[in-house]
Enzyme design. Structure first.
Site, short mmCIF file in Angstrom:
data_model
loop_
_atom_site.label_atom_id
_atom_site.label_comp_id
_atom_site.label_asym_id
_atom_site.label_seq_id
_atom_site.Cartn_x
_atom_site.Cartn_y
_atom_site.Cartn_z
NE ARG A 29 -3.87 -2.19 2.12
CZ ARG A 29 -4.72 -2.62 1.18
NH1 ARG A 29 -5.01 -1.86 0.14
NH2 ARG A 29 -5.29 -3.81 1.28
CG ASP A 30 1.51 5.54 -2.33
OD1 ASP A 30 2.06 5.53 -3.44
OD2 ASP A 30 1.71 6.45 -1.48
CB ILE A 31 3.62 5.75 2.66
CG1 ILE A 31 3.75 5.89 4.17
CG2 ILE A 31 4.18 6.95 1.93
CD1 ILE A 31 5.18 5.85 4.67
CG ASN A 87 3.91 8.89 -12.36
OD1 ASN A 87 3.15 9.25 -13.25
ND2 ASN A 87 3.55 8.91 -11.08
CD GLU A 95 7.14 12.34 -5.30
OE1 GLU A 95 7.00 11.53 -4.36
OE2 GLU A 95 6.44 13.35 -5.45
CB VAL A 96 10.29 5.94 -5.61
CG1 VAL A 96 11.13 4.76 -5.14
CG2 VAL A 96 9.68 6.66 -4.41
CG HIS A 100 6.73 3.05 -8.42
ND1 HIS A 100 7.98 3.61 -8.58
CD2 HIS A 100 5.86 4.09 -8.31
CE1 HIS A 100 7.86 4.94 -8.55
NE2 HIS A 100 6.59 5.25 -8.41
CG HIS A 102 1.18 4.98 -8.72
ND1 HIS A 102 1.32 5.59 -7.50
CD2 HIS A 102 2.29 5.31 -9.43
CE1 HIS A 102 2.47 6.27 -7.47
NE2 HIS A 102 3.06 6.12 -8.63
P1 5GP Z 1 6.04 8.28 -8.04
O1 5GP Z 1 5.76 9.74 -7.90
O2 5GP Z 1 7.53 7.98 -8.01
O3 5GP Z 1 5.35 7.65 -9.21
O4 5GP Z 1 5.38 7.58 -6.79
C1 5GP Z 1 6.07 7.24 -5.63
C2 5GP Z 1 5.04 6.78 -4.64
O5 5GP Z 1 5.72 6.10 -3.59
C3 5GP Z 1 4.26 7.92 -4.00
O6 5GP Z 1 2.86 7.73 -4.23
C4 5GP Z 1 4.62 7.83 -2.52
O7 5GP Z 1 3.54 8.12 -1.66
C5 5GP Z 1 5.09 6.39 -2.38
N1 5GP Z 1 6.08 6.19 -1.34
C6 5GP Z 1 7.22 6.91 -1.14
N2 5GP Z 1 7.91 6.43 -0.10
C7 5GP Z 1 7.19 5.38 0.39
C8 5GP Z 1 7.41 4.47 1.48
O8 5GP Z 1 8.40 4.53 2.20
N3 5GP Z 1 6.46 3.51 1.66
C9 5GP Z 1 5.35 3.40 0.85
N4 5GP Z 1 4.49 2.42 1.14
N5 5GP Z 1 5.12 4.23 -0.17
C10 5GP Z 1 6.03 5.22 -0.41
#
Ligand code: 5GP
Ligand code: ZN
Length: 113
Positions: A29-31, A87, A95-96, A100, A102
């Site tokens: 689950r997304d945080i 993304n 961001e990560v 991944h 969503h």
């Molecule tokens: P992006 O913007 O890279 O597509 O999405 C990164 C997602 O990772 C974001 O929705 C963010 O809330 C989620 N996220 C970032 N750090 C963590 C974490 O430590 N744990 C979890 N479960 N989700 C994370």
């Protein structure tokens, strides 16, 4: 990758609510959920983004969609609808830097961008 947050979740070094795992994929689950259901589906192997993948990745990339559909059914959003989003890179707001997907649903979603 030692400093990658998703690699650390996969390794069990950082807690997360893991909802699915197999040999190649993990979902948790997304945080910061954007909707009642917001899962992240990631490969166990550190792959920075979709832009890094090629022909050799076809099987597990396809598996992502099979797993996404199964998780949508399990979460009860297969009928109401959901979105599977990846993304890739700065313009998309990735961001990560660990690939991944969503899986988002459980409410009416807005426009694509
Ligand atoms: P992006 O913007 O890279 O597509 O999405 C990164 C997602 O990772 C974001 O929705 C963010 O809330 C989620 N996220 C970032 N750090 C963590 C974490 O430590 N744990 C979890 N479960 N989700 C994370
Ligand atoms: Zn990683």
């Amino acid at each position: 990758m030692a400093e990658c947050i998703f690699c650390r979740i996969i390794a069990g070094e950082i807690p997360a609510e893991i909802t699915y795992q197999d040999e190649v994929l993990v979902a948790f689950r997304d945080i910061h959920p954007l909707a009642p259901v917001h899962l992240l589906i990631v490969p166990r192997r550190h792959v920075e983004s979709l832009a890094e993948t090629g022909e050799e990745d076809q099987a597990w990339l396809g598996r992502v969609q099979v797993v996404a559909a199964a998780l949508a059914r399990r979460e009860g959003i297969a009928g109401s609808g959901f979105r599977l989003v990846v993304n890739c890179g700065p313009d998309a707001g990735q961001e990560v830097p660990h690939l991944h997907y969503h899986l988002i649903g459980g409410r009416t979603l807005g426009g694509m961008v």
